[in-house]
Design an enzyme around this catalytic site. Structure first.
Site, short mmCIF file in Angstrom:
data_model
loop_
_atom_site.label_atom_id
_atom_site.label_comp_id
_atom_site.label_asym_id
_atom_site.label_seq_id
_atom_site.Cartn_x
_atom_site.Cartn_y
_atom_site.Cartn_z
N GLY A 176 -4.72 0.68 -2.19
CA GLY A 176 -3.52 -0.09 -1.91
C GLY A 176 -3.19 -0.21 -0.45
CB SER A 202 -14.95 1.47 -6.12
OG SER A 202 -14.84 2.58 -6.97
CB THR A 206 -7.74 -7.71 -6.92
OG1 THR A 206 -7.18 -6.40 -6.88
CG2 THR A 206 -8.08 -8.06 -8.35
CG ASP A 264 -0.65 0.18 -10.23
OD1 ASP A 264 -1.86 -0.04 -10.34
OD2 ASP A 264 0.03 -0.18 -9.25
#
Length: 507
Positions: A176, A202, A206, A264
């Site tokens: 984030g 990873s 998005t 979330d």
């Protein structure tokens, strides 16, 4: 289950990750077997099989005895034009009852989660099933016992690495926060200190860049388990893409559904993070929790709840978990996008005067905690030792060795197109919206275009003049630059300017 045979006619349909099969609406197979559009079928060929969603084609694009596959399905089956494939009904999914139970608010046990995870990994659950599962687990709908059960199921569904040296260190950020690319620096410092740190990371889903996307512009990241072992045994560390192996494969499946929905959940996040750490063989893990109004974790209370669950589940699974709550009010470093973030990482590792001070400071803080956790520095002296290894050049040397062991260091790409957004009026930077800046960088082409993204020129509390650069867009295609600029001009508060501070004592 009866199976009917058709012959492949490739149509070159790219459905992304989705496995899909296309047949003529008048096909005898569909009539005989009762197949309808959106039916989930088993498709078999060449001794392989997968689950695909059926789509009906009206017209003469496909003959009555032909079938087409999405590119993902065709590649998975290694099928060529004219070769036979068979279609059959999918067996009844036992996990559907567990899914319905969870949707209606019931608690699930380990066996039920294991069934759901197994069906998710095998592709037997459709995206509709997966979206329902993610929704049923969102918010506070998973208690501690369910988080533990889901984590165990996710670990058991894939491979698990083991190591002969101990302790095995790991570090993860909950995300984030654009530009927060501390991992390559931390791994280099930890490995230079003699610790073992096999880091699987990873790709972005998005966001403008994941750690694996950033590392990939510097060195290959798609290594199998044997290659990872060789790299780590030679250098003490690695930074690779976890998706190239079957390490908690359910995590990639669930994240692909969860993030676009914006759902979330502490329970899902804990299972996602810890299952991958366990699968990679980690024993001691440092977790970075950035907190800010536009970060994934919005406030201190949320960070406290998440940290408590991470520690509790980690303890039950034999993981030593340490938590670093950090500032998430603004991006870290200057670059947002794979190549721009990689440039910042290299500047810090090389000790260049232009290196972003905040990225250096954050990486050293986290590396110091890792060194203390791993016994490579005495309590309270981790930051000092990490700084010595960075400033002395040992971390940079070790990072180069890691890149060479992974396949060779690459030259950073540069975007041919740039456009700078400037301050419309004088003021002081009062807020920076992480999500909007990430969106702008993504519209500019990141991460699919590795050189795309944006460069941030200001920080919170900076005083700016009218016309002063706020950030610069980087793009590889004119259309992407136009899209990003249009969105940026509609969202001028991505960098909010408050009243300027008067420099004169008489004001």
């Amino acid at each position: 289950m009866t199976a009917a045979t058709l012959r492949l006619r490739p149509l070159g349909i790219d459905g992304g990750h989705e496995h899909a099969v296309y047949v003529n609406a008048g096909c005898h197979v569909c009539r005989a077997e009762g197949y309808e559009a959106q039916t989930r079928l088993t498709v078999a060929a060449n001794g392989r099989s997968l689950v695909a969603t059926l789509h009906m084609v009206h017209g003469d694009l496909l003959g009555l005895g032909e079938a087409a596959l999405s590119l993902a399905a065709q590649h998975a089956l290694e099928l060529r034009a004219g070769e036979p494939l068979s279609l059959s009904h999918l067996p009844v999914l036992r996990s559907e009852s567990a899914l319905r139970a969870k949707i209606y608010g019931q608690r699930l046990d380990e066996d039920q989660f294991a069934g759901l995870v197994a069906d998710a990994v095998s592709g037997r659950l459709s995206d509709l099933h997966l979206a329902a599962l993610v929704s049923a687990c969102a918010g506070d709908k998973l208690d501690l016992a369910e988080s533990l059960a889901l984590t165990r199921a996710m670990v058991q569904a894939g491979e698990r690495l083991s190591w002969s040296r101990h302790p095995v260190m790991d570090k993860h950020c909950v995300g984030g926060l654009p530009g927060n690319r501390t991992t390559p620096i931390v791994v280099a410092i930890a490995a230079a200190a003699g610790l073992l740190m096999p880091k699987t990371s990873s790709r972005a889903i998005t966001s403008p860049a994941g750690t694996a996307d950033t590392m990939e512009v510097l060195a290959p990241v798609e290594l199998d388990s044997a290659a990872i072992r060789r790299v780590v045994e030679r250098t003490g560390g690695c930074v690779v893409w976890g998706g190239a192996m079957r390490l908690s494969p359910a995590d990639d499946v669930l994240i692909r559904i969860e993030r676009p929905l914006g759902l979330d959940s502490d329970g899902l996040m804990v299972a996602s993070i810890l299952s991958k750490k366990l699968a990679a063989g980690a024993e001691r893990v440092l977790l970075d929790l950035p907190v800010g109004p536009t970060a994934k974790v919005r406030d201190a209370a949320g960070a406290g709840r998440l940290a408590a669950r991470l520690r509790a589940v980690g303890q039950q699974l034999g993981l030593e978990v340490d938590i670093a709550v950090t500032d998430g009010r603004q991006p870290v470093g200057r670059g947002i996008g794979p190549a721009l973030e990689a440039r910042d990482v290299l500047q810090v590792l090389r000790g260049e005067p232009t290196a972003p001070a905040d990225l250096r400071e954050r990486a050293l803080l986290l590396a110091g905690r890792i060194l203390e956790m791993g016994g490579a520095a005495a309590t309270g002296l981790g930051l000092v030792r990490a700084t010595e290894l960075l400033d002395g050049g040992q971390a940079w040397q070790r990072f180069q060795a890691i890149c060479e062991a992974q396949g060779g260091m690459r030259t950073l790409p540069r975007a041919p197109l740039t456009e700078t957004m400037t301050a419309p009026a004088p003021g002081r930077v009062s807020a920076i919206d992480n999500r909007v800046l990430a969106r702008i960088a993504k519209l500019a082409g990141a991460p699919q275009s590795p050189a795309a993204g944006l460069d941030l020129h200001v920080r919170l509390d900076d005083a700016v003049e009218a016309g002063q650069p706020l950030y610069t867009l980087h793009a590889e295609a004119p259309g992407e630059l136009r899209y990003a600029l249009a969105y940026a001009r509609e969202n001028l508060t991505a960098i909010a300017l408050g009243e300027p501070t008067c420099p004169a004592p008489s004001c």
